[in-house]
Each structure stands twice: as C-alpha cells, then as structure tokens.
Design an enzyme around this catalytic site. Structure first.
Site, PDB file in Angstrom:
ATOM      1  N   SER A  52       0.846  -1.191   0.000  1.00  0.00           N
ATOM      2  CA  SER A  52       0.000   0.000   0.000  1.00  0.00           C
ATOM      3  C   SER A  52       0.881   1.241   0.000  1.00  0.00           C
ATOM      4  O   SER A  52       1.844   1.326   0.766  1.00  0.00           O
ATOM      5  CB  SER A  52      -0.898   0.013   1.235  1.00  0.00           C
ATOM      6  OG  SER A  52      -1.526   1.276   1.370  1.00  0.00           O
ATOM      7  N   LYS A 112       1.477  -9.574  -1.665  1.00  0.00           N
ATOM      8  CA  LYS A 112       0.920  -8.564  -2.558  1.00  0.00           C
ATOM      9  C   LYS A 112       1.952  -7.456  -2.760  1.00  0.00           C
ATOM     10  O   LYS A 112       2.378  -6.816  -1.790  1.00  0.00           O
ATOM     11  CB  LYS A 112      -0.363  -7.986  -1.974  1.00  0.00           C
ATOM     12  CG  LYS A 112      -1.120  -7.048  -2.924  1.00  0.00           C
ATOM     13  CD  LYS A 112      -2.483  -6.707  -2.357  1.00  0.00           C
ATOM     14  CE  LYS A 112      -3.322  -5.894  -3.337  1.00  0.00           C
ATOM     15  NZ  LYS A 112      -4.679  -5.635  -2.814  1.00  0.00           N
ATOM     16  N   THR A 160       0.641   4.125   3.682  1.00  0.00           N
ATOM     17  CA  THR A 160       1.257   4.060   5.003  1.00  0.00           C
ATOM     18  C   THR A 160       2.733   4.357   4.822  1.00  0.00           C
ATOM     19  O   THR A 160       3.437   3.570   4.179  1.00  0.00           O
ATOM     20  CB  THR A 160       1.069   2.674   5.648  1.00  0.00           C
ATOM     21  OG1 THR A 160      -0.328   2.422   5.837  1.00  0.00           O
ATOM     22  CG2 THR A 160       1.782   2.599   6.992  1.00  0.00           C
TER      23      THR A 160
END
Length: 279
Positions: free
Chosen positions: A172, A213, A175
């Site tokens: 992601s 991921k 963050t």
C-alpha cells in the site's frame, strides 16, 4: 440484481465516494439469503491447495472489516478477501481519501489501512453461520508499530482458525515506509517470521496458503530481488498488483493529481506488465 444496480447507481454516483461505499456495504446486508446457481464446472480451478468455483473474486479493500463476505459469495464471486486488517484499530488517513476518476474509469484512494482491528473482525467472521466459501484474510501493520513485521506475524496467529488463505500486504502506498518491506533483506526477514508462524499454527488449523501482494511501481532489479526471495522461501503465490503512485499523462479527471494509489483502467497496462515480468 441488475435492475437494483441500475436504480442505485445514479444515487451512489451522486454522493461522496466513501459514503457510497459504506451505503453499498450496508445494502448488501439486505440481500436475500439465497444460494447462488452452481458455476459451470469448467470455470472451477485449483490453486494454492484451494478449490475456487470460478476465478472472479472480490479483492481486499472493499470489505475491509469482514462485514459482508457471505453476501458477496452469494452474488457469485468465487472468493472474497477481507481487509486489510491491522492488529489494533486505527482510523486511517483524514477524509476525503477516496476520489472518483470517472472520465478515466479509475479511482484514487489514500485510506491508510483504516481498520477495526483483529479482535473486532475476528469476532464478526467467527459469527458467520456456515463458514463456507473461500475467504482470504489480508493482513497489515499499524502505522505506529515499532515492529511492523511482528504485526504481520500477529495477523497470521489471530486468523489462522478462519482464513482460507493469507495475503501479506506490504505494497500500500498510503502508510509511510510500508513499501520499504519490499526490499530484499526486510522481505526475507518478514517471510521467514510469517511462514514460521503459519507452520506453527498448521497442526491445529491446517496449512494456510500465504500470498505476497506487491506494488506495480518496482524497478526490474527490485522485482528480481523480490522473486528470488519469494522462491527461496517457497511462499504459495503472489498478488499482482496493488495500486500505483504513478499518474499517466492521459488522465483527464479533475482529481487525477490527488495523493494516493491509483486503480481501475489506468492501472491495467502497468499491472499486466508487472505480472508478465514476474512470470
């Protein structure tokens, strides 16, 4: 279902995107509790030791808190993935944090792992009446964690009894510093500790596949390093990919320069290229 969607879509598109997302989650609670028609057997596939009735699933990010896995499966999805879930509850980034790029058929989000935490999501998933279907658990780290790898390990431990598989989300962009875990040395330590916990829990709950991921924005050199670590540690698979921090020149939407991860049609070529490079 198609008629309901046609009626609801103009309303949802006319309100704030995050409110529309929340309204959709609430609406799914009221779906008739009916078993979907069986999939054509030709659509079924086996991967990671799991049997999927069809290859179309709901990715993490939609049902962040494990509120509607069963309605999604009843709609015909072959699997659904809950999360990202952090050990402790956290609010995520300030709003607004979700933006429609309607002209580009894309979305930018900067949610920042807004999560109700392990305890709340585990309790909700434990209360599912039948525990049927393939339900993956996407685990992450709290923004203020002193040891982010330990947070991922705790996610494996917390959901080993419920997960069909685990996704380790280190990609992601929302963050700060999270993507540093994609660097080879940090990734190797992460996978060693995560897999050790998975194997520790396996005698009680069965061996759960672990997937990694990754971001689509990696250089070829960094991607090669990741693949080497993944192969060495023998994880079960990779998810390609998360959202991108790049902004293609052809974007037209007014919110195209908002900070966050871009997904949808503008991500397709980049994610497909990354997939080809990993293969």
């Amino acid at each position: 279902m198609s008629l309901l969607f046609d009626l609801a879509r103009p309303v949802l598109m006319g309100i704030d995107p995050e409110l529309a997302h929340g309204a959709t989650i609430k609406a799914l609670h009221f779906l008739p509790q009916a078993r979907p028609d069986p999939d054509d057997p030709r659509l079924g596939l086996e991967a990671f030791g799991l049997r999927f009735p069809n290859p179309i699933g709901m990715a993490a990010g939609f049902d962040k808190h494990g509120e509607v896995p069963d309605p999604l499966l009843q709609m015909g999805f072959g699997f659904t993935e809950v999360g990202t879930i952090t050990p402790r509850p956290q609010p995520g980034n300030p709003k607004p944090r979700l933006f429609r790029l309607s002209e580009d058929l894309g979305v930018i989000n900067r949610f920042g792992f807004n999560s109700q935490g392990h305890s709340a999501v585990h309790a909700r998933l434990s209360a599912r009446p039948h525990q049927n279907g393939v339900v993956g658990i996407n685990v992450g780290a709290n923004k203020d964690a002193a040891d982010r790898t330990a947070d991922y390990v705790e996610g494996i431990r917390a959901f080993a009894d419920l997960a069909s598989y685990f996704t380790i989300n280190i990609s992601s962009p929302n963050t700060p510093g999270l993507r540093d875990l994609q660097q080879a040395a940090a990734l190797d330590d992460l996978l060693v500790r995560v897999l050790a916990c998975r194997d520790e829990m396996s005698p009680r709950f069965g061996r759960k596949p672990v997937l990694l991921k990754i971001a689509p924005d990696l250089s070829l050199e960094d991607l090669d390093d990741i693949v080497k670590v993944v192969r060495q540690r023998k994880i079960d698979g990779m998810i390609i990919s998360n959202t991108t921090i790049t902004r293609p020149d052809h974007l037209r939407s007014a919110d195209r320069q908002e900070a966050g991860g871009l997904s949808g049609r503008p991500l397709f070529k980049l994610a497909t290229r990354t997939l080809a490079q990993v293969k």
